[in-house]
Design an enzyme around this catalytic site. Sequence first.
Site, short mmCIF file in Angstrom:
data_model
loop_
_atom_site.label_atom_id
_atom_site.label_comp_id
_atom_site.label_asym_id
_atom_site.label_seq_id
_atom_site.Cartn_x
_atom_site.Cartn_y
_atom_site.Cartn_z
N SER A 1 0.98 -0.88 0.60
CA SER A 1 -0.41 -0.14 0.10
C SER A 1 0.76 1.28 -0.03
CB SER A 1 -1.41 0.16 0.65
OG SER A 1 0.10 -0.07 2.84
N HIS B 1 -5.81 -4.57 -2.05
CA HIS B 1 -5.62 -3.23 -3.11
C HIS B 1 -5.04 -4.03 -4.01
CE1 HIS B 1 -4.99 0.17 -0.22
NE2 HIS B 1 -4.45 -0.51 0.61
N LYS C 1 -12.90 -1.44 -0.09
CA LYS C 1 -12.04 -0.72 -1.24
C LYS C 1 -12.90 -0.11 -2.54
CE LYS C 1 -7.57 -0.93 1.88
NZ LYS C 1 -6.94 -2.36 2.00
C1 LIG Z 1 -6.92 -2.43 3.67
C2 LIG Z 1 -6.70 -3.38 3.87
C3 LIG Z 1 -7.28 -4.99 4.64
C4 LIG Z 1 -8.53 -4.16 5.41
O1 LIG Z 1 -9.62 -4.35 4.80
P1 LIG Z 1 -10.81 -4.21 5.90
O2 LIG Z 1 -11.69 -4.98 5.10
O3 LIG Z 1 -11.16 -2.39 5.93
O4 LIG Z 1 -10.49 -5.08 6.93
C5 LIG Z 1 -6.22 -6.23 4.79
N1 LIG Z 1 -5.10 -6.23 4.14
C6 LIG Z 1 -4.89 -5.38 3.20
C7 LIG Z 1 -3.35 -5.47 2.57
C8 LIG Z 1 -4.64 -3.84 2.93
O5 LIG Z 1 -4.54 -3.33 2.12
#
Ligand SMILES: *Cc1c(COP(=O)(O)O)cnc(C)c1O
Length: 395
Positions: free
Chosen positions: A183, A211, A242
């Site tokens: 990220s 992501h 996301k």
């Molecule tokens: C955003 C993210 C999460 C968490 O996802 P949520 O559904 O918001 O709990 C887990 N792993 C990665 C790699 C992320 O970027």
Amino acid sequence: MYGKMQQHLQAELKAIEDAGLYKKEQIIVTPQRAEIKVQSGQQVLNFCANNYLGLSDHPRLVAAAKKALDERGYGISSVRFICGTQDYHKELEKTISDFFKTEDTILYSSCFDANGGIFEPLFTEEDAIISDALNHASIIDGVRLCKAKRYRYDNADMAELEERLKEAQEQRYRIIVTDGVFSMDGNVAPLDQIMYLAEKYDALVMVDESHSAGVVGKTGRGVTEQFNLMGKVDVITGTLGKAFGGAIGGFTTGRKEIIDMLRQRSRPYLFSNSIPPMVAAAGIEAFHLLIESNHLQDKLHENVDYFVVKMKEAKFDIKPTQSAICAVMLYDAKLSQEFAANLLEEGIYVTGFYYPVVPKEQARIRVQLSAGHNREHLDKAIAAFIKVGNKLGII
Ligand SMILES: *Cc1c(COP(=O)(O)O)cnc(C)c1O
């Protein structure tokens, strides 16, 4: 009793603030989208949401959620295995399996829970988990909840991964775990090489596509699509928070028996509420949108290419990105904050990151592009970057 603890917390909070690490929240008073309004009344262009496909306020998702809300009410008031499974949940699981070409899928309230609930039911002290150093916090926490032996390799460092795999040969099972897209840099995990090593050293592979799903690969199926490995990875985790509408919810998808065992033993699944029907219904609609047409994908990729080319032309130092994350390197913590504050004055909302979120001397602005941005949004952002870059002597 609280008096002592209160003093301690006050001192600790002050230390966080003095170090410039205190997180303040920007209050937004419109839907999540490219053009938002903050509480002060200022209109800004949003370049820091995970809303990669612009689906957070998409009319079709809103309509699907409303329909389910009217038909099924607000909440489910149960975990899945008691009375918390509706047809919407099963349909969403099936849709996700079809999308990623996997055997089965299990939903969670978040990907944080999916990652928290995957290791402990499957692995014991006899096994090994081999994890990329930059993996998401939820993977780190999930591994902590499990007794398997832990190994770590530097970000995307395949020589180190190979060493760890050699060290772990005594264990019963081995699993290599990686984020699909990291990220902070926006780089993609070298999944082709990971799969090669997994084969060579007899390991399973798990990819967190949070992501990358909806973003990477020609049709947004993530890094397994990019490397032509769809259906070959043992476990994929991902989020609905996301690219796929951005509300809430996560999933684990992959081998049939693994998913089945998670339904029996995964604690965040067994002991936490089902996602609301309206969220499941809108999730189904999000995947249908992507299955019907590649328009959003194509637009996102076009936007990323356009932004990166223009920023490079303007002489900004951009990390090579393979996703919708574009790191504009500034290398100085204070400067990153000043830069972001100046951009906000120009109506561009981005976040500056610095240690400990990124390594020391690696401070940056992270720009997140979206299919929800149009050319005018991008041009305004680029012009603001150039104006502030000149003012602060960066370019
Ligand atoms: C955003 C993210 C999460 C968490 O996802 P949520 O559904 O918001 O709990 C887990 N792993 C990665 C790699 C992320 O970027």
